[in-house]
Scaffold this motif. Structure first.
Motif, mmCIF file in Angstrom:
data_model
loop_
_atom_site.group_PDB
_atom_site.id
_atom_site.type_symbol
_atom_site.label_atom_id
_atom_site.label_comp_id
_atom_site.label_asym_id
_atom_site.label_seq_id
_atom_site.Cartn_x
_atom_site.Cartn_y
_atom_site.Cartn_z
ATOM 1 N N ARG A 7 -4.306 2.734 16.025
ATOM 2 C CA ARG A 7 -3.619 2.779 14.944
ATOM 3 C C ARG A 7 -4.168 2.830 13.812
ATOM 4 N NH1 ARG A 7 -0.046 -2.165 15.290
ATOM 5 N NH2 ARG A 7 0.661 -0.711 17.826
ATOM 6 N N ARG A 8 -5.410 1.992 13.913
ATOM 7 C CA ARG A 8 -6.263 1.497 12.290
ATOM 8 C C ARG A 8 -6.202 2.785 12.104
ATOM 9 N NH1 ARG A 8 -5.064 -0.680 8.800
ATOM 10 N NH2 ARG A 8 -4.749 -2.027 9.188
ATOM 11 N N PHE A 9 -7.008 3.736 12.959
ATOM 12 C CA PHE A 9 -8.186 5.004 12.818
ATOM 13 C C PHE A 9 -6.766 5.851 12.564
ATOM 14 C CE2 PHE A 9 -8.904 9.240 14.145
ATOM 15 C CZ PHE A 9 -10.251 9.657 13.468
ATOM 16 N N LEU A 10 -5.373 6.087 12.610
ATOM 17 C CA LEU A 10 -4.413 6.731 12.499
ATOM 18 C C LEU A 10 -4.355 6.529 10.778
ATOM 19 C CD1 LEU A 10 -2.493 7.387 15.510
ATOM 20 C CD2 LEU A 10 -3.984 9.135 14.712
ATOM 21 N N GLN A 11 -4.235 5.495 10.233
ATOM 22 C CA GLN A 11 -4.030 5.006 9.575
ATOM 23 C C GLN A 11 -4.728 5.189 8.128
ATOM 24 O OE1 GLN A 11 -3.152 1.046 9.503
ATOM 25 N NE2 GLN A 11 -0.687 1.281 9.705
ATOM 26 N N ASN A 12 -5.989 5.287 8.625
ATOM 27 C CA ASN A 12 -7.158 5.305 7.535
ATOM 28 C C ASN A 12 -7.405 7.005 7.739
ATOM 29 O OD1 ASN A 12 -7.965 2.770 7.052
ATOM 30 N ND2 ASN A 12 -9.938 2.860 8.893
ATOM 31 N N ALA A 13 -7.362 7.567 8.698
ATOM 32 C CA ALA A 13 -7.525 9.132 8.798
ATOM 33 C C ALA A 13 -6.736 9.570 7.726
ATOM 34 C CB ALA A 13 -6.896 9.705 9.661
ATOM 35 N N GLY A 14 -5.002 8.795 7.707
ATOM 36 C CA GLY A 14 -3.784 9.126 7.063
ATOM 37 C C GLY A 14 -4.034 9.266 5.726
ATOM 38 N N LEU A 15 -4.468 8.528 5.047
ATOM 39 C CA LEU A 15 -5.309 7.656 4.380
ATOM 40 C C LEU A 15 -6.254 9.332 3.475
ATOM 41 C CD1 LEU A 15 -5.096 3.586 4.261
ATOM 42 C CD2 LEU A 15 -3.738 5.131 2.644
ATOM 43 N N ALA A 16 -7.673 8.689 4.066
ATOM 44 C CA ALA A 16 -8.251 10.085 3.646
ATOM 45 C C ALA A 16 -7.326 11.818 3.470
ATOM 46 C CB ALA A 16 -9.364 9.869 4.305
ATOM 47 N N THR A 17 -6.721 11.828 3.975
ATOM 48 C CA THR A 17 -5.822 13.296 3.895
ATOM 49 C C THR A 17 -5.319 13.104 2.802
ATOM 50 O OG1 THR A 17 -6.047 13.270 6.275
ATOM 51 C CG2 THR A 17 -4.706 14.598 5.246
ATOM 52 N N LEU A 18 -4.438 11.975 2.553
ATOM 53 C CA LEU A 18 -3.452 12.359 1.446
ATOM 54 C C LEU A 18 -4.431 12.535 0.365
ATOM 55 C CD1 LEU A 18 -1.381 9.851 2.722
ATOM 56 C CD2 LEU A 18 -0.270 12.497 2.002
ATOM 57 N N ALA A 19 -5.400 11.026 0.014
ATOM 58 C CA ALA A 19 -6.268 10.950 -1.431
ATOM 59 C C ALA A 19 -7.106 12.119 -1.431
ATOM 60 C CB ALA A 19 -7.274 9.744 -0.468
ATOM 61 N N SER A 20 -7.588 13.099 -0.137
ATOM 62 C CA SER A 20 -7.906 14.747 -0.731
ATOM 63 C C SER A 20 -7.273 15.408 -1.703
ATOM 64 C CB SER A 20 -8.371 14.991 0.410
ATOM 65 O OG SER A 20 -8.169 15.102 1.823
ATOM 66 N N VAL A 21 -6.212 15.395 -1.032
ATOM 67 C CA VAL A 21 -5.083 16.163 -1.393
ATOM 68 C C VAL A 21 -3.865 16.052 -2.146
ATOM 69 C CG1 VAL A 21 -4.878 17.785 0.975
ATOM 70 C CG2 VAL A 21 -3.303 16.228 0.553
ATOM 71 N N SER A 22 -3.821 15.129 -2.655
ATOM 72 C CA SER A 22 -2.464 14.036 -3.415
ATOM 73 C C SER A 22 -3.180 14.397 -4.288
ATOM 74 C CB SER A 22 -1.964 13.092 -2.792
ATOM 75 O OG SER A 22 -1.241 12.441 -3.530
ATOM 76 N N PRO A 23 -1.775 14.514 -5.473
ATOM 77 C CA PRO A 23 -1.963 14.720 -6.803
ATOM 78 C C PRO A 23 -2.268 12.327 -7.346
ATOM 79 C CG PRO A 23 -0.379 14.599 -6.486
ATOM 80 C CD PRO A 23 -0.008 14.929 -5.412
ATOM 81 N N LEU A 24 -1.901 12.095 -6.390
ATOM 82 C CA LEU A 24 -1.987 10.325 -6.152
ATOM 83 C C LEU A 24 -3.043 9.993 -6.623
ATOM 84 C CD1 LEU A 24 0.838 8.973 -3.914
ATOM 85 C CD2 LEU A 24 0.825 8.844 -6.336
ATOM 86 N N ALA A 25 -4.096 10.835 -6.001
ATOM 87 C CA ALA A 25 -5.793 10.089 -5.984
ATOM 88 C C ALA A 25 -6.380 10.431 -7.255
ATOM 89 C CB ALA A 25 -6.232 11.289 -5.630
ATOM 90 N N ALA A 26 -4.940 11.282 -8.589
ATOM 91 C CA ALA A 26 -5.558 10.814 -10.079
ATOM 92 C C ALA A 26 -4.630 9.798 -10.184
ATOM 93 C CB ALA A 26 -5.370 12.803 -10.170
ATOM 94 N N GLU A 27 -4.322 9.059 -9.562
ATOM 95 C CA GLU A 27 -3.205 8.200 -11.014
ATOM 96 C C GLU A 27 -2.982 6.998 -9.448
ATOM 97 O OE1 GLU A 27 0.324 9.417 -10.966
ATOM 98 O OE2 GLU A 27 0.253 11.927 -10.721
ATOM 99 N N PRO A 28 -4.315 5.690 -9.280
ATOM 100 C CA PRO A 28 -4.176 4.838 -8.938
ATOM 101 C C PRO A 28 -3.474 4.063 -9.121
ATOM 102 C CG PRO A 28 -6.266 4.877 -10.934
ATOM 103 C CD PRO A 28 -5.362 6.264 -10.178
ATOM 104 N N GLN A 29 -2.508 4.167 -10.509
ATOM 105 C CA GLN A 29 -1.298 3.185 -10.619
ATOM 106 C C GLN A 29 -0.619 3.015 -9.950
ATOM 107 O OE1 GLN A 29 -1.711 0.314 -12.513
ATOM 108 N NE2 GLN A 29 0.140 -0.242 -12.311
ATOM 109 N N ARG A 30 0.248 3.905 -9.274
ATOM 110 C CA ARG A 30 0.954 4.309 -8.181
ATOM 111 C C ARG A 30 0.550 3.225 -6.743
ATOM 112 N NH1 ARG A 30 3.748 9.884 -8.482
ATOM 113 N NH2 ARG A 30 4.908 8.805 -7.233
ATOM 114 N N GLU A 31 -0.969 4.080 -6.437
ATOM 115 C CA GLU A 31 -0.932 3.142 -5.432
ATOM 116 C C GLU A 31 -0.477 1.192 -5.618
ATOM 117 O OE1 GLU A 31 -5.025 3.256 -5.058
ATOM 118 O OE2 GLU A 31 -4.944 5.025 -5.014
ATOM 119 N N LYS A 32 -0.146 0.843 -6.481
ATOM 120 C CA LYS A 32 -0.212 -0.418 -6.836
ATOM 121 C C LYS A 32 1.694 -0.824 -6.413
ATOM 122 C CE LYS A 32 -4.277 -1.579 -9.046
ATOM 123 N NZ LYS A 32 -4.927 -1.378 -10.582
ATOM 124 N N GLU A 33 2.293 0.544 -7.164
ATOM 125 C CA GLU A 33 3.628 0.481 -7.504
ATOM 126 C C GLU A 33 3.752 0.238 -6.073
ATOM 127 O OE1 GLU A 33 4.958 2.865 -10.763
ATOM 128 O OE2 GLU A 33 4.482 3.825 -9.252
#
Length: 137
Positions: A7-33
């Motif tokens: 489960r932890r591996f899948l979560q981390n893999a999902g986070l890594a994928t999102l960070a590499s393709v998501s516009p959120l990667a450029a918006e760290p504030q949204r990670e706190k909302e």
């Protein structure tokens, strides 16, 4: 692989994928909302107790998605004011630490299985997503 490790591996893999393709990667504030996902389910046959019980079973299964911080499953309250909507069967509200956690939820196998196995029961759903500062306690 142990279930928690997987489960932890899948979560981390999902986070890594999102960070590499998501516009959120450029918006760290949204990670706190804080992210709130609120869904209203309308059964095709709202008077069918078996369909209602089946959907409730599915919602309890869905609550096991690990990125959910808090979940509430509700039915219309017995309140009477002109602004209150009471025509739905179930309300599903869940809280996530941020939008990334909610995006992981959307693609999680439990969520995908829920849609596949229970969507035939509902006529429609209304989804209200909101973000804002805050902490899940």
């Amino acid at each position: 692989m142990e279930d928690k490790s997987r489960r932890r591996f899948l979560q981390n893999a999902g986070l890594a994928t999102l960070a590499s393709v998501s516009p959120l990667a450029a918006e760290p504030q949204r990670e706190k909302e804080l992210f709130i996902h609120h869904v209203f389910f309308y059964l095709k046959d709202p008077n069918n107790a078996q369909d209602e019980a089946k959907l409730l079973e599915g919602l309890h299964m869905l609550a096991k998605v690990p990125t959910i911080q808090y979940v509430h499953i509700g039915k219309p309250a017995n309140t009477n004011r002109s602004v209150i909507v009471k025509d739905y069967t179930f309300s599903w509200m869940c809280f996530f630490k941020n939008i990334i956690e909610e995006e992981i939820y959307q693609t999680h196998p439990i969520h995908l299985d829920f849609v596949k196995n229970y969507a035939h029961l509902w006529e429609k759903v209304h989804v209200f997503d909101s973000v804002g500062p805050g902490k899940v306690s």
